[in-house]
Each structure stands twice: as structure tokens, then as C-alpha cells.
Design an enzyme around this catalytic site. Structure first.
Site, PDB file in Angstrom:
ATOM      1  N   HIS A  40       0.778  -1.232   0.000  1.00  0.00           N
ATOM      2  CA  HIS A  40       0.000   0.000   0.000  1.00  0.00           C
ATOM      3  C   HIS A  40       0.814   1.288   0.000  1.00  0.00           C
ATOM      4  O   HIS A  40       0.230   2.369  -0.051  1.00  0.00           O
ATOM      5  CB  HIS A  40      -0.925   0.025   1.226  1.00  0.00           C
ATOM      6  CG  HIS A  40      -2.030  -0.978   1.170  1.00  0.00           C
ATOM      7  ND1 HIS A  40      -2.973  -1.009   0.173  1.00  0.00           N
ATOM      8  CD2 HIS A  40      -2.345  -2.005   1.996  1.00  0.00           C
ATOM      9  CE1 HIS A  40      -3.831  -1.990   0.382  1.00  0.00           C
ATOM     10  NE2 HIS A  40      -3.457  -2.624   1.479  1.00  0.00           N
ATOM     11  N   GLU A  45      -9.045 -12.313   2.818  1.00  0.00           N
ATOM     12  CA  GLU A  45      -9.637 -10.987   3.018  1.00  0.00           C
ATOM     13  C   GLU A  45     -10.745 -10.662   2.025  1.00  0.00           C
ATOM     14  O   GLU A  45     -10.926  -9.511   1.647  1.00  0.00           O
ATOM     15  CB  GLU A  45      -8.542  -9.906   2.979  1.00  0.00           C
ATOM     16  CG  GLU A  45      -7.538 -10.055   1.868  1.00  0.00           C
ATOM     17  CD  GLU A  45      -6.345  -9.106   2.011  1.00  0.00           C
ATOM     18  OE1 GLU A  45      -6.363  -8.220   2.875  1.00  0.00           O
ATOM     19  OE2 GLU A  45      -5.394  -9.267   1.231  1.00  0.00           O
ATOM     20  N   ASP A  59     -10.225  -5.570   5.403  1.00  0.00           N
ATOM     21  CA  ASP A  59     -10.612  -6.002   4.067  1.00  0.00           C
ATOM     22  C   ASP A  59     -11.587  -7.163   4.122  1.00  0.00           C
ATOM     23  O   ASP A  59     -12.514  -7.245   3.297  1.00  0.00           O
ATOM     24  CB  ASP A  59      -9.376  -6.394   3.253  1.00  0.00           C
ATOM     25  CG  ASP A  59      -8.618  -5.177   2.729  1.00  0.00           C
ATOM     26  OD1 ASP A  59      -9.254  -4.118   2.563  1.00  0.00           O
ATOM     27  OD2 ASP A  59      -7.416  -5.289   2.487  1.00  0.00           O
TER      28      ASP A  59
END
Length: 245
Positions: free
Chosen positions: A36, A141, A167
Site C-alpha cells: 500500500h 480478506e 478487508d
């Protein structure tokens, strides 16, 4: 039940010193998160080497099952690779094969490795020692991953299922509702699938209030407590509130 290990993830601070920071604070492992943020293989390699020297396992999180860096994370000295968005047994098979040498998989023979102090050793010794103790971690997730979790856990070469808490809640239609019964049931199913297939079970992104019910009571062995960004932002805000009265 074994005492769980607690880890600190790094999303921005990629220097090798970060590993010593995590160790000094008492964490049991560190994660370099390349999914990320701006951190990449260069930072992962330096952190992994520091982890080897400091005796602190460092895991690298890649971008997904299609990442070209899955085996490269291990070549650079990481103790394990965390792969997000593993939605099927076929995803898990691809990951496991990428991380294992023949005949178990398709991992290419690397050059001298940091885990072996870059010593030049025969190929048979290199492959045996390079695979020893590594962890191949599949993140669960999504709704698709939850539906296939028993099959994912049964794939040879997968060592741990790790839940991406936010998630997963989002994926099953419970965005931001980690305390919802549906989310608790999903955590329990994933933990049971892991233990039933000889895998370890881990969690990431879980608030402290749910640590007991969603991790400890389910037998989690690895818990990513937080990342350095949240630690600084939340801890700094709390400190300023106190200092400003």
C-alpha cells in the site's frame, strides 16, 4: 497454547534501523509492507539483512498472487512472504510453487543468499537451507477467499493463513463492523481451516478490544499489532491531547 508472536509493520519507514526499533520495543517480528505504500524491494532487502543480523524475523508483504516479487522476497533474506488477496486454491498453489524448489515447486535457483552470509555452497545445500524455516503466508480478506478457505489451507506449501481484518469485513459486506457476528464467524471459520490443515493462523489490522475474541481465543500464533504510521499518528495525537490539557 503457545504464546503468540506480535509484529510491527512498516509502511513508510524502510531503513534498516527500523528493525532494531521494532526489536528494542519488544516486537517478535517485523513486516515490510510493499502493498500500500512507497516501500519496495530495496528497503525490504536492507530490513531483511538487518533482521538476520539482529535475530528478528522480517516478513515482506507483496501486492498479490500475481506479484513477480514473491520468491524474490525470500531471495533477499526475508523469513517469510505475506501474499494478500489469495482468493482461491489455485492462487495458493501458484504462491506455494513459486516459493518452493523442485520437485515441490518452481522457484529458480538463486545466487549466494544473505541468510547464508552469501557463502557459495553446493546447490543441494543452498536449496535445503534456503527453504528451512521460511513461512509462506496467504491472506484471507474477501468473500471468495472465505468460501474457499478450507481448500486454500489444504494446499501443500502454505504455512499460515493471515486475516486482513478490515478487508475481510469489507469483503463480506460489513465494512467497518469488525465486532459484527458475521465477522466473528468468519474469523472462527478461517482459524478452524488453518488448524485443521496444519497451518498457523495470524491476524492483521485487529483493534485491541477484539484481540481476545478474534485472535487469542482462536489460537492465533502471529498478530501484526499495528504499523508505524498508525503508531505515530495515534500515539502522537494522544500525547498532544494530554499535553494540551
Amino acid at each position: 497454547m503457545a504464546t503468540p508472536k506480535f509484529g510491527l509493520a512498516f509502511c513508510l519507514l524502510g531503513r534498516a534501523e527500523a528493525v532494531l526499533l521494532a526489536r528494542g520495543a519488544g516486537f517478535d517480528f517485523a513486516v515490510i509492507d510493499m502493498e500500500h505504500g512507497p516501500l519496495g524491494m530495496s528497503e525490504l532487502g536492507q530490513a531483511a539483512a538487518a533482521g538476520i543480523a539482529a535475530g528478528l524475523p522480517v516478513f515482506g508483504r507483496v501486492t498479490g498472487p500475481g506479484s513477480p516479487d514473491i520468491a524474490r522476497v525470500l531471495d533477499c533474506g526475508a523469513s517469510g512472504v505475506i501474499v494478500p488477496h489469495v482468493d482461491s486454491a489455485s492462487d495458493a498453489c501458484r504462491i506455494a510453487e513459486a516459493c518452493r524448489f523442485a520437485p515441490r515447486g518452481t522457484r529458480a535457483l538463486p545466487g549466494p543468499l544473505p541468510a547464508l552470509d552469501y557463502r557459495v555452497v553446493p546447490a543441494a545445500e543452498l536449496t535445503e537451507k534456503a527453504e528451512k524455516g521460511i513461512k509462506v503466508i496467504a491472506m484471507i480478506e474477501s468473500a471468495a477467499a472465505l468460501a474457499a478457505v478450507e481448500d486454500i489451507a489444504a494446499v501443500p506449501g502454505i504455512d499460515m493463513l493471515m486475516i486482513g481484518s478490515n478487508d475481510l469485513a469489507d469483503g463480506i459486506g460489513r465494512r467497518g463492523q469488525l465486532d459484527h457476528p458475521d465477522v466473528a464467524a468468519a474469523f472462527a471459520r478461517i482459524a478452524a481451516a488453518a488448524t485443521g490443515n496444519g497451518c498457523a493462523f495470524g491476524v492483521m489490522g485487529l483493534p485491541q478490544a477484539l484481540l481476545k475474541s478474534h485472535a487469542l481465543e482462536l489460537g492465533a500464533s502471529h498478530i501484526v499489532a499495528t504499523n508505524e504510521t498508525n503508531l505515530i499518528a495515534e500515539g502522537g495525537a494522544a500525547l498532544l491531547r494530554q499535553m494540551r490539557g
